[in-house]
Design a protein around this motif. Sequence first.
Motif, mmCIF file in Angstrom:
data_model
loop_
_atom_site.group_PDB
_atom_site.id
_atom_site.type_symbol
_atom_site.label_atom_id
_atom_site.label_comp_id
_atom_site.label_asym_id
_atom_site.label_seq_id
_atom_site.Cartn_x
_atom_site.Cartn_y
_atom_site.Cartn_z
ATOM 1 N N SER A 163 -4.237 -26.683 26.772
ATOM 2 C CA SER A 163 -3.232 -27.738 26.803
ATOM 3 C C SER A 163 -3.425 -28.600 25.564
ATOM 4 C CB SER A 163 -3.375 -28.586 28.068
ATOM 5 O OG SER A 163 -2.386 -29.608 28.098
ATOM 6 N N SER A 164 -2.449 -29.398 25.251
ATOM 7 C CA SER A 164 -2.557 -30.272 24.082
ATOM 8 C C SER A 164 -3.488 -31.454 24.341
ATOM 9 C CB SER A 164 -1.165 -30.802 23.684
ATOM 10 O OG SER A 164 -0.310 -29.743 23.343
ATOM 11 N N TYR A 165 -3.705 -31.747 25.610
ATOM 12 C CA TYR A 165 -4.537 -32.891 25.956
ATOM 13 C C TYR A 165 -5.552 -32.478 27.032
ATOM 14 C CZ TYR A 165 -1.160 -35.660 23.359
ATOM 15 O OH TYR A 165 -0.375 -36.172 22.360
ATOM 16 N N SER A 175 2.008 -33.077 28.668
ATOM 17 C CA SER A 175 1.550 -31.792 28.120
ATOM 18 C C SER A 175 1.381 -30.769 29.220
ATOM 19 C CB SER A 175 0.221 -31.994 27.382
ATOM 20 O OG SER A 175 -0.270 -30.762 26.892
ATOM 21 N N ARG A 208 -10.136 -32.583 25.115
ATOM 22 C CA ARG A 208 -9.450 -32.190 23.893
ATOM 23 C C ARG A 208 -10.419 -32.219 22.715
ATOM 24 N NH1 ARG A 208 -6.341 -34.684 19.692
ATOM 25 N NH2 ARG A 208 -4.411 -33.548 19.236
ATOM 26 N N PHE A 252 -6.452 -29.490 20.495
ATOM 27 C CA PHE A 252 -6.099 -28.998 21.842
ATOM 28 C C PHE A 252 -7.359 -28.958 22.718
ATOM 29 C CE2 PHE A 252 -6.923 -25.281 19.162
ATOM 30 C CZ PHE A 252 -7.889 -24.603 19.889
#
Length: 872
Positions: A190-192, A145, A113, A119
């Motif tokens: 993805s957010s993570y 996520s 990230r 992100f």
Amino acid sequence: MKMKGIRIVLLLFSLVYVTHALQPFAGLANNYVNNAILIPSSGNKVNSTIENGLSQWQSSSCLPTGYISRSDANTVLGVCATPNKCISSSASDNPSLSALTDGDTSTGVTVHRNNTKGFAQLTINLTPSIVQKISFRVTGKNSTSDVILQLVDTNTKVHIVYVYSGDADWQVHTVLTNISQNIQQIIVNSSYDFSLGEISTMNQPCFESLTVDLESPQPLGWLRTKLSGGDGSFFQVFVSNTSSSQWPSVTQPIDSSWINPTTFSLVPSVARFVLLKVVTPDIEWTKVNVDSLYLWDFDGLYGPAYPMTRSNPSTLSQLLGVNSIWGWGGAVNNGVEGAALYSPVLKLVRIYHELGWDIQYPGQTINYTIMYEGGGTPAQSWLNWYTTYKQMYTDGMVGVSSSIQFLNNSNGDITFCQANWKNPYQDAYNYGKSFSSFFGPQNKNLVHNVEVGNEPWDYNADFYITVLEGMLQGFHDGDSTLKRMPGAFQADTPDIPPNGDGISWDSKFIGYRVSDKALSLIDNLNIHAYSWATVNGVEKGVRPEKNDTTMRAVRNMLRWRDANAIGKSVFLTEWGWDGSNSCSDSHCVSLQAEAAFGVRGALVNAREGVDALTWYFYGDTGVTGGLFAMSGLLTYPVSQQNPVFLFKPVYWALHNLVTVLGDHYHVRALQENDDAYLYLWDKTDGSSPVLIGWIPLDDGFLDTNKKVVINVGNTFSYTLAKSSPLEINVNETGPINLPITTFSLQNNYLTANLSGFPRIAFLQAASGNTNTTTSSIVNSASSSSSLTTSSNYQTTSETTSSSTLTSTTSKAGSTTLSTASTSSTSASQGTSSSETTSTSSKASTTSQITATTNSKGSTNTATTNNVHNSGT
């Protein structure tokens, strides 16, 4: 000294054996695959074999993971090894990103990230292309996520193709995109943090391929293969002269769900590389199997013919015969019956002689003298083969062949199944010796050629060879002058390879069915070859000149003979067409085509070099039935109560051909192509040279007339005679006279107006040349191993009277039949016949004969049905 002498003898024996060792594959046409380098797209290593072209190849499965490591399938393989092609949101990830597209699903990377951006994202920049499917494996993620897979097309439209919400499962996921635009980027975010094992794409459906490297450019014309690619698959063939160039296709896409051995025509080309590509459905674990592969030049499976200059010393009448059964179907008219109906056209007859009519089981003793004296055979108390054979000579035949017919399973009858032969060699020997001691030329002089089985393909080959060797030896010991041959086999396709128990069942390949010992006892080789070809996936009856007609299998047998049995003859013991204007079977041709093809087939096979041609069959066995039901020269009786026989057009066409060329032989071919066929024929003393030519037209176009110009060469030492040219047609009153202008010859160029029916021009020697063709026979004999048919068929001294059949035309246009000097002996004991006469309209081009069946009519029918027990 004795030991030394023994060593010399053994050495000499060894040398002789090696020199004459059987060459089972000698008849095969040159298959390029045998000497090629084979490169599969996946799966096992492939080697070439003589029998099948290659060892069996099974591919890997394209899905779920098979295509990932293939450079010919995975369009992003190795992309991330190129700088700036693959970019992570975290710069520290970039050096390790090459593992994402290395083709190894066990490696991978973690995309971290970017806290500034908020992100984690991976971007793969592509050369724009279609992405038909994309595969990836998520190996780890934050549980709260989703991981989103997106494709960006060249219009910058973003397509979300997959959202991964589960825990890491280590499985490869494949998505079919259904996107028609070219894709320029793959984005995974993805957010993570998330981990990926591999990313792969394909720009087309799954496929497997086999590349054949011929190592140098070769002319290509035909491909034969047996393969399967699963339901919904298809294959296509491509060629190239460089492995990296464009690959033009030489076939249309062909359904490959399951292909039995099938031959395909290629767009004629010259190329080094041949690519067999099988497109499979996008279903996991689907594999491609290729069991055989052959690649040939323009001559295909059957290879080239003998040189055009090669002659066939047998005259047409010495070549032509007809197949029959006991009783000839009961055809009778004005005392004319059986062979007398055919002998004006065909002087040779081949009869299916049922072993089961002689003996009740293998090994049973038979004394034909008892039969001759009226006591029948052990199997049939009423039967007297002597009267059957004798009558054929009385009716005008000059030579008879017997096909001793027996099968492992004859439509459920297992009397002569393999298990019932307790002593195969000796049982066969005893029967063979008894047969020849009675029927042979040095005895009753009724049979001059004999076959060990008709189509004995359903026996294990090792077992058949044992029976073959025993029966041949018995035939020889009973009468060494009786000409001997095996059953009918082919030399073009090794259909069943050897196994641990010898050769499997149902092999028709002569290389597996005879032995060195059998060859030493054989006088003639035997083949059945009909004119069939696969057209749009359906096997059909075709013209005899077609490049892929199965009738050309005689070429392979002739080559096999030249390598293994030099000095022996090749008999085409079954050939012909099913002819009817109302037939449902795909092998049928029209009545007109049966006639034209029959005449042309006789001429073509004489040119090929065979030593006998026996037409199958003497009569039709049905009205519209299946294969072989309409193959007769006469129609078969529809009603057994009052059967009516009709001469078919093919009968009259052959009749007219024999009328003109019966005492002529094939001298040489002058042209053989799709424009025209032109042959030179002559009498053996060189006194009657003729040209015979035609256009190789298909059914439905036979009456087409076309002017052709043919270069006959500067050694052509003839001029056209003033006699009117003739057309060999179905006219019942004889060949048709043509205008003198049909042919003209000037400056070595022949101009001819030809059609689908052969036309004949009469020649005379040019000034200063006489007897110009006699030397051709000498040249042919010195360069050929074939024997003339006349040496195999001898006129019997047992014949006491003869019957001739004449045809006259009445004012009403009907045809009547009459006989002269008949001495008729009934074919069965106690059979009587009634005789009636009727006529048919001239427009039908047939003559009508009414007849009664003999007392064994039902048995005749059963025998007829068994003739083609195994198919051909």
